[in-house]
Scaffold this motif. Structure first.
Motif, PDB file in Angstrom:
ATOM      1  N   THR A  85     -34.039  15.695 -39.250  1.00  0.00           N
ATOM      2  CA  THR A  85     -33.250  16.832 -38.976  1.00  0.00           C
ATOM      3  C   THR A  85     -33.789  17.337 -37.703  1.00  0.00           C
ATOM      4  OG1 THR A  85     -32.905  17.453 -41.386  1.00  0.00           O
ATOM      5  CG2 THR A  85     -32.587  19.163 -39.760  1.00  0.00           C
ATOM      6  N   TRP A  86     -34.865  17.532 -37.645  1.00  0.00           N
ATOM      7  CA  TRP A  86     -35.233  18.243 -36.233  1.00  0.00           C
ATOM      8  C   TRP A  86     -35.196  16.993 -34.833  1.00  0.00           C
ATOM      9  CZ3 TRP A  86     -35.166  22.966 -35.042  1.00  0.00           C
ATOM     10  CH2 TRP A  86     -35.161  24.087 -35.992  1.00  0.00           C
ATOM     11  N   GLY A  87     -35.348  15.653 -35.582  1.00  0.00           N
ATOM     12  CA  GLY A  87     -35.298  14.719 -34.563  1.00  0.00           C
ATOM     13  C   GLY A  87     -34.089  14.626 -33.873  1.00  0.00           C
ATOM     14  N   LEU A  88     -32.986  14.759 -34.968  1.00  0.00           N
ATOM     15  CA  LEU A  88     -31.751  14.788 -34.528  1.00  0.00           C
ATOM     16  C   LEU A  88     -31.183  15.728 -33.422  1.00  0.00           C
ATOM     17  CD1 LEU A  88     -28.968  13.063 -34.620  1.00  0.00           C
ATOM     18  CD2 LEU A  88     -28.432  14.617 -36.684  1.00  0.00           C
ATOM     19  N   ALA A  89     -31.671  16.868 -33.778  1.00  0.00           N
ATOM     20  CA  ALA A  89     -31.606  18.087 -33.121  1.00  0.00           C
ATOM     21  C   ALA A  89     -32.214  17.957 -31.492  1.00  0.00           C
ATOM     22  CB  ALA A  89     -32.203  19.298 -33.693  1.00  0.00           C
ATOM     23  N   ASN A  90     -33.306  17.447 -31.616  1.00  0.00           N
ATOM     24  CA  ASN A  90     -34.149  17.171 -30.373  1.00  0.00           C
ATOM     25  C   ASN A  90     -33.283  16.144 -29.387  1.00  0.00           C
ATOM     26  OD1 ASN A  90     -36.479  17.557 -28.506  1.00  0.00           O
ATOM     27  ND2 ASN A  90     -36.899  15.436 -29.286  1.00  0.00           N
ATOM     28  N   VAL A  91     -32.761  15.130 -30.148  1.00  0.00           N
ATOM     29  CA  VAL A  91     -32.053  14.093 -29.377  1.00  0.00           C
ATOM     30  C   VAL A  91     -30.625  14.947 -28.760  1.00  0.00           C
ATOM     31  CG1 VAL A  91     -30.408  12.007 -29.495  1.00  0.00           C
ATOM     32  CG2 VAL A  91     -32.667  12.087 -30.594  1.00  0.00           C
ATOM     33  N   GLY A  92     -29.836  15.535 -29.747  1.00  0.00           N
ATOM     34  CA  GLY A  92     -28.778  16.024 -29.334  1.00  0.00           C
ATOM     35  C   GLY A  92     -29.071  17.266 -27.930  1.00  0.00           C
ATOM     36  N   ALA A  93     -30.376  17.937 -28.098  1.00  0.00           N
ATOM     37  CA  ALA A  93     -30.462  18.954 -27.257  1.00  0.00           C
ATOM     38  C   ALA A  93     -30.889  18.316 -25.740  1.00  0.00           C
ATOM     39  CB  ALA A  93     -31.527  19.932 -27.615  1.00  0.00           C
ATOM     40  N   ASN A  94     -31.702  17.417 -25.837  1.00  0.00           N
ATOM     41  CA  ASN A  94     -31.783  16.799 -24.625  1.00  0.00           C
ATOM     42  C   ASN A  94     -30.754  15.860 -23.805  1.00  0.00           C
ATOM     43  OD1 ASN A  94     -35.042  16.044 -23.845  1.00  0.00           O
ATOM     44  ND2 ASN A  94     -34.870  16.382 -26.127  1.00  0.00           N
ATOM     45  N   TYR A  95     -29.915  15.270 -24.718  1.00  0.00           N
ATOM     46  CA  TYR A  95     -28.835  14.609 -23.886  1.00  0.00           C
ATOM     47  C   TYR A  95     -27.937  15.803 -23.735  1.00  0.00           C
ATOM     48  CZ  TYR A  95     -30.194   9.908 -24.869  1.00  0.00           C
ATOM     49  OH  TYR A  95     -30.913   8.588 -24.864  1.00  0.00           O
ATOM     50  N   ALA A  96     -27.653  16.620 -24.266  1.00  0.00           N
ATOM     51  CA  ALA A  96     -26.375  17.838 -23.899  1.00  0.00           C
ATOM     52  C   ALA A  96     -27.038  18.485 -22.697  1.00  0.00           C
ATOM     53  CB  ALA A  96     -26.401  18.856 -25.091  1.00  0.00           C
ATOM     54  N   PHE A  97     -28.322  19.024 -22.754  1.00  0.00           N
ATOM     55  CA  PHE A  97     -28.744  19.587 -21.449  1.00  0.00           C
ATOM     56  C   PHE A  97     -28.937  18.823 -20.651  1.00  0.00           C
ATOM     57  CE2 PHE A  97     -29.247  23.109 -24.938  1.00  0.00           C
ATOM     58  CZ  PHE A  97     -29.082  24.210 -24.211  1.00  0.00           C
ATOM     59  N   GLY A  98     -29.478  17.754 -20.664  1.00  0.00           N
ATOM     60  CA  GLY A  98     -29.655  16.568 -19.560  1.00  0.00           C
ATOM     61  C   GLY A  98     -28.378  16.444 -18.771  1.00  0.00           C
ATOM     62  N   PHE A  99     -27.292  16.279 -19.544  1.00  0.00           N
ATOM     63  CA  PHE A  99     -25.909  15.995 -18.970  1.00  0.00           C
ATOM     64  C   PHE A  99     -25.315  17.161 -18.228  1.00  0.00           C
ATOM     65  CE2 PHE A  99     -25.299  12.325 -22.028  1.00  0.00           C
ATOM     66  CZ  PHE A  99     -25.287  11.511 -21.077  1.00  0.00           C
ATOM     67  N   LEU A 100     -25.631  18.467 -18.880  1.00  0.00           N
ATOM     68  CA  LEU A 100     -25.328  19.578 -18.294  1.00  0.00           C
ATOM     69  C   LEU A 100     -26.252  19.829 -16.916  1.00  0.00           C
ATOM     70  CD1 LEU A 100     -23.850  22.310 -18.246  1.00  0.00           C
ATOM     71  CD2 LEU A 100     -25.377  23.243 -19.577  1.00  0.00           C
ATOM     72  N   ALA A 101     -27.331  19.625 -17.096  1.00  0.00           N
ATOM     73  CA  ALA A 101     -28.433  19.535 -15.813  1.00  0.00           C
ATOM     74  C   ALA A 101     -27.846  18.624 -14.707  1.00  0.00           C
ATOM     75  CB  ALA A 101     -29.602  19.366 -15.973  1.00  0.00           C
ATOM     76  N   ALA A 102     -27.341  17.355 -14.788  1.00  0.00           N
ATOM     77  CA  ALA A 102     -26.905  16.459 -14.107  1.00  0.00           C
ATOM     78  C   ALA A 102     -25.526  17.062 -13.439  1.00  0.00           C
ATOM     79  CB  ALA A 102     -26.583  15.285 -14.858  1.00  0.00           C
ATOM     80  N   LEU A 103     -24.700  17.488 -14.447  1.00  0.00           N
ATOM     81  CA  LEU A 103     -23.472  18.005 -13.795  1.00  0.00           C
ATOM     82  C   LEU A 103     -23.500  19.030 -12.915  1.00  0.00           C
ATOM     83  CD1 LEU A 103     -21.216  17.856 -16.917  1.00  0.00           C
ATOM     84  CD2 LEU A 103     -21.050  16.466 -14.836  1.00  0.00           C
ATOM     85  N   LEU A 104     -24.662  20.027 -13.119  1.00  0.00           N
ATOM     86  CA  LEU A 104     -24.953  21.224 -12.222  1.00  0.00           C
ATOM     87  C   LEU A 104     -25.475  20.561 -10.917  1.00  0.00           C
ATOM     88  CD1 LEU A 104     -26.436  23.602 -14.693  1.00  0.00           C
ATOM     89  CD2 LEU A 104     -24.041  23.759 -13.433  1.00  0.00           C
ATOM     90  N   GLY A 105     -26.497  19.471 -11.229  1.00  0.00           N
ATOM     91  CA  GLY A 105     -27.102  19.070  -9.874  1.00  0.00           C
ATOM     92  C   GLY A 105     -26.030  18.181  -8.927  1.00  0.00           C
ATOM     93  N   LEU A 106     -25.126  17.544  -9.613  1.00  0.00           N
ATOM     94  CA  LEU A 106     -24.039  16.924  -8.752  1.00  0.00           C
ATOM     95  C   LEU A 106     -23.304  17.971  -8.067  1.00  0.00           C
ATOM     96  CD1 LEU A 106     -23.140  14.012 -11.106  1.00  0.00           C
ATOM     97  CD2 LEU A 106     -24.187  13.618  -8.804  1.00  0.00           C
ATOM     98  N   ALA A 107     -22.778  18.851  -8.679  1.00  0.00           N
ATOM     99  CA  ALA A 107     -22.098  20.185  -8.107  1.00  0.00           C
ATOM    100  C   ALA A 107     -22.854  20.894  -7.081  1.00  0.00           C
ATOM    101  CB  ALA A 107     -21.419  21.086  -9.047  1.00  0.00           C
ATOM    102  N   ALA A 108     -24.127  21.120  -7.263  1.00  0.00           N
ATOM    103  CA  ALA A 108     -24.933  21.609  -6.250  1.00  0.00           C
ATOM    104  C   ALA A 108     -25.055  20.631  -4.845  1.00  0.00           C
ATOM    105  CB  ALA A 108     -26.220  22.183  -6.859  1.00  0.00           C
ATOM    106  N   GLY A 109     -25.124  19.548  -5.277  1.00  0.00           N
ATOM    107  CA  GLY A 109     -25.393  18.517  -4.290  1.00  0.00           C
ATOM    108  C   GLY A 109     -24.256  18.311  -3.322  1.00  0.00           C
ATOM    109  N   ARG A 110     -23.108  18.538  -3.744  1.00  0.00           N
ATOM    110  CA  ARG A 110     -21.822  18.399  -3.184  1.00  0.00           C
ATOM    111  C   ARG A 110     -21.603  19.718  -2.586  1.00  0.00           C
ATOM    112  NH1 ARG A 110     -19.335  17.001  -8.327  1.00  0.00           N
ATOM    113  NH2 ARG A 110     -19.544  14.736  -8.582  1.00  0.00           N
ATOM    114  N   ARG A 111     -22.139  20.687  -2.810  1.00  0.00           N
ATOM    115  CA  ARG A 111     -22.028  22.088  -2.184  1.00  0.00           C
ATOM    116  C   ARG A 111     -22.859  21.903  -1.066  1.00  0.00           C
ATOM    117  NH1 ARG A 111     -23.350  27.727  -3.241  1.00  0.00           N
ATOM    118  NH2 ARG A 111     -21.631  28.993  -2.318  1.00  0.00           N
TER     119      ARG A 111
END
Length: 113
Positions: A85-111
């Protein structure tokens, strides 16, 4: 002719990334520390894509520092130790927030580019 400085830059970045990873892991132990470095690393890597023009600096940051700062192997071991249960939550959180951080980083980089 290959750039002879690149292996030195990668090694220096690797040293600094691994040391930084250790310090974050000491300040924030366990899966939370791994989460912090993976999300932060995703953001900085994506940001550097838009901002960094120097191939030497990219080798230092991406191949050296960030590849040793973030850590998939620790993520995998810690996730399996959390149970299903917690393992699945950990995978979901890492991927979701990792992708979000990457999107924010790309946007900031373009700016800032």
């Amino acid at each position: 002719m290959a750039d002879r400085l690149v292996p030195v830059l990668v090694a220096l970045g690797g040293f600094l990334g691994a040391t930084s990873r250790y310090l974050v892991g000491t300040a924030v132990p366990g899966p939370r520390g791994t989460f912090v470095v993976n999300v932060l690393g995703s953001f900085v890597l994506a940001l550097s894509i838009g901002v960094v023009r120097s191939s030497r600096l990219r080798f230092f940051l991406a191949t050296g520092l960030l590849s040793s700062f973030t850590t998939y192997s620790t993520f995998a071991v810690e996730t399996t130790s959390l149970g299903p249960t917690w393992g699945l939550a950990n995978v979901g959180a890492n991927y979701a927030f990792g992708f979000l951080a990457a999107l924010l980083g790309l946007a900031a980089g373009r700016r800032f580019a």
